[in-house]
Design a protein around this motif. Structure first.
Motif, PDB file in Angstrom:
ATOM      1  N   ASP A  54       1.421  -6.887   2.810  1.00  0.00           N
ATOM      2  CA  ASP A  54       0.082  -6.231   3.666  1.00  0.00           C
ATOM      3  C   ASP A  54      -0.437  -6.961   5.469  1.00  0.00           C
ATOM      4  O   ASP A  54      -0.373  -5.528   5.894  1.00  0.00           O
ATOM      5  CB  ASP A  54      -1.300  -6.049   2.320  1.00  0.00           C
ATOM      6  N   GLU A  77      -6.137  -0.530   6.940  1.00  0.00           N
ATOM      7  CA  GLU A  77      -6.734  -0.912   5.833  1.00  0.00           C
ATOM      8  C   GLU A  77      -7.132  -2.325   5.719  1.00  0.00           C
ATOM      9  O   GLU A  77      -7.701  -2.696   5.048  1.00  0.00           O
ATOM     10  CB  GLU A  77      -5.683  -0.717   4.758  1.00  0.00           C
ATOM     11  N   GLU A  78      -6.398  -3.557   6.982  1.00  0.00           N
ATOM     12  CA  GLU A  78      -6.044  -4.997   6.716  1.00  0.00           C
ATOM     13  C   GLU A  78      -6.760  -5.601   7.543  1.00  0.00           C
ATOM     14  O   GLU A  78      -6.551  -6.419   8.275  1.00  0.00           O
ATOM     15  CB  GLU A  78      -4.079  -4.807   6.577  1.00  0.00           C
ATOM     16  N   ASP A  96      -2.522   2.819   7.749  1.00  0.00           N
ATOM     17  CA  ASP A  96      -2.151   1.614   6.247  1.00  0.00           C
ATOM     18  C   ASP A  96      -1.134   0.856   5.964  1.00  0.00           C
ATOM     19  O   ASP A  96       0.334   2.056   6.316  1.00  0.00           O
ATOM     20  CB  ASP A  96      -2.755   2.614   5.016  1.00  0.00           C
ATOM     21  N   LEU A  98       1.065  -1.036   4.327  1.00  0.00           N
ATOM     22  CA  LEU A  98       1.673  -0.606   3.376  1.00  0.00           C
ATOM     23  C   LEU A  98       0.774  -0.514   2.099  1.00  0.00           C
ATOM     24  O   LEU A  98       0.369  -1.000   1.125  1.00  0.00           O
ATOM     25  CB  LEU A  98       2.109  -2.073   3.002  1.00  0.00           C
ATOM     26  N   ASP A  99       1.912   1.101   2.125  1.00  0.00           N
ATOM     27  CA  ASP A  99       0.370   1.979   1.324  1.00  0.00           C
ATOM     28  C   ASP A  99       1.678   1.456  -0.293  1.00  0.00           C
ATOM     29  O   ASP A  99       2.741   2.159  -0.054  1.00  0.00           O
ATOM     30  CB  ASP A  99       0.533   3.057   1.558  1.00  0.00           C
ATOM     31  N   SER A 101       1.072  -1.207  -2.710  1.00  0.00           N
ATOM     32  CA  SER A 101       1.310  -2.521  -2.593  1.00  0.00           C
ATOM     33  C   SER A 101       1.810  -2.898  -4.175  1.00  0.00           C
ATOM     34  O   SER A 101       2.447  -3.531  -4.222  1.00  0.00           O
ATOM     35  CB  SER A 101       0.313  -2.881  -2.251  1.00  0.00           C
TER      36      SER A 101
HETATM   37 MN    MN Z   1      -2.236  -0.401   1.743  1.00  0.00          MN
END
Ligand code: MN
Ligand code: AHG
Ligand code: MN
Length: 299
Positions: A54, A77-78, A96, A98-99, A101
């Motif tokens: 992520d 998101e991060e 996002d 990494l959707d 995770s």
């Molecule tokens: Mn994510």
């Protein structure tokens, strides 16, 4: 075969730069997948444990966006706070990185979701997006783009010219849907959601397909039709998924492909986000199924 860079030459130059910034990172991300499957030992603004991937993909993508010179803000998101470019710029990107995770460990589908707009405000309804696209890391790596040219799939070639090449053009969600992807724990579904799930099962007679990554679950609906939901829950009336970085861009893509989206009352695209981390119940798929959902939830 037409490459991604050839296909987007008639888009605004800044938009093309942003799309290529993402596509240009996918080989690096793909190569690192076997080596970054653990936890990062940190939490994001949602209080969720961050995976190493992520954080790392977020860093890679944010650097790529900053290098374009056209990005004025990044909502991710991060990121604790949105990144605001002191020099300004034309586009705001919401990502996002990494959707899905939780799918890393089990080697299931996951991907990256990107929304891009050129409005003055930081947070806008998804109907104002200029483009939305996602990368999907599955058996093959694809990039699906919704722009003023429709919805197009690009496939990352691994031999010969290893660019992204057009796979499928002018993708339209099939009129008669086949699949239902039902998120959240069923024991927490509200009465209305249970009624809708029964409709999908008994009247629409759909097959269950749920992969645990929004990006993959929506991709299936785009190709096979039906309905995906991560609904309102008895203890989470706003559901789980984030409006700005997940629900908005993916609903934009499905609506561009002739489908519909809803938060239970109205199209996701009409929702003006109040906060970066705002969540929304999300129902996406064939128009007739989404209309039925809104009818049931109104009762
Ligand atoms: Mn994510
Ligand atoms: P992320 O990995 O970006 O936090 O997103 C995970 C989301 C979404 O991809 C998926 O639809 C949903 O979480 C799955 O939730 P459950 O694990 O509750 O099924
Ligand atoms: Mn996600």
């Amino acid at each position: 075969m037409t490459t991604l860079s050839e296909y987007i030459t008639d888009l605004d130059e800044g938009l093309a730069k942003i799309i290529l910034a993402v596509s240009g990172t996918t080989d690096t991300i793909f190569a690192s997948l076997p080596h970054r499957r653990g936890a990062a030992g940190t939490e994001n603004i949602y209080g969720e444990e961050q995976k190493a991937l992520d954080v790392w993909t977020n860093d890679i993508l944010c650097e790529a966006f900053k290098a374009t010179g056209v990005v004025k803000a990044i909502v991710s998101e991060e990121l604790g706070e949105p990144w605001i470019n002191p020099e300004g710029g034309k586009y705001t990107v919401s990502i996002d990185p990494l959707d899905g995770s939780s799918n890393i460990e089990s080697n299931n589908l996951f991907g990256t979701i990107v929304g891009v707009h050129s409005q003055d405000e930081l947070l806008v309804p998804a109907e104002k997006l200029d483009v939305a696209f996602y990368n999907l890391y599955g058996p093959i790596t694809t990039l699906v783009l919704a722009s003023n040219k429709g919805v197009t799939e690009f496939v990352k070639h691994r031999t010969g010219s290893t660019d992204y090449h057009v796979g499928k053009e002018n993708i339209r969600i099939p009129e008669k849907g086949k699949l239902m992807g039902l998120g959240g724990a069923p024991y927490k579904w509200t009465d209305g959601v249970n009624k809708f799930a029964d409709y999908l099962k008994d009247e629409a007679k759909l097959k269950v397909r749920y992969g645990g990554a929004f990006v993959g679950d929506i991709n299936q609906i785009l190709y096979y039709g039906g309905c995906f939901m991560y609904p309102e829950l008895v203890d989470k009336p706003q559901g789980k998924l984030r409006l700005v970085i997940e629900c908005g861009p993916m609903s934009y893509i499905i609506e561009k492909a002739g489908g519909a989206s809803s938060n239970g009352r109205e199209s996701i695209l009409a929702l003006k986000p109040g906060e970066v981390d705002e969540r929304s119940p999300v129902y996406v798929g064939n128009k007739d199924l989404i209309a039925k959902l809104e009818e049931i939830l109104k009762l």
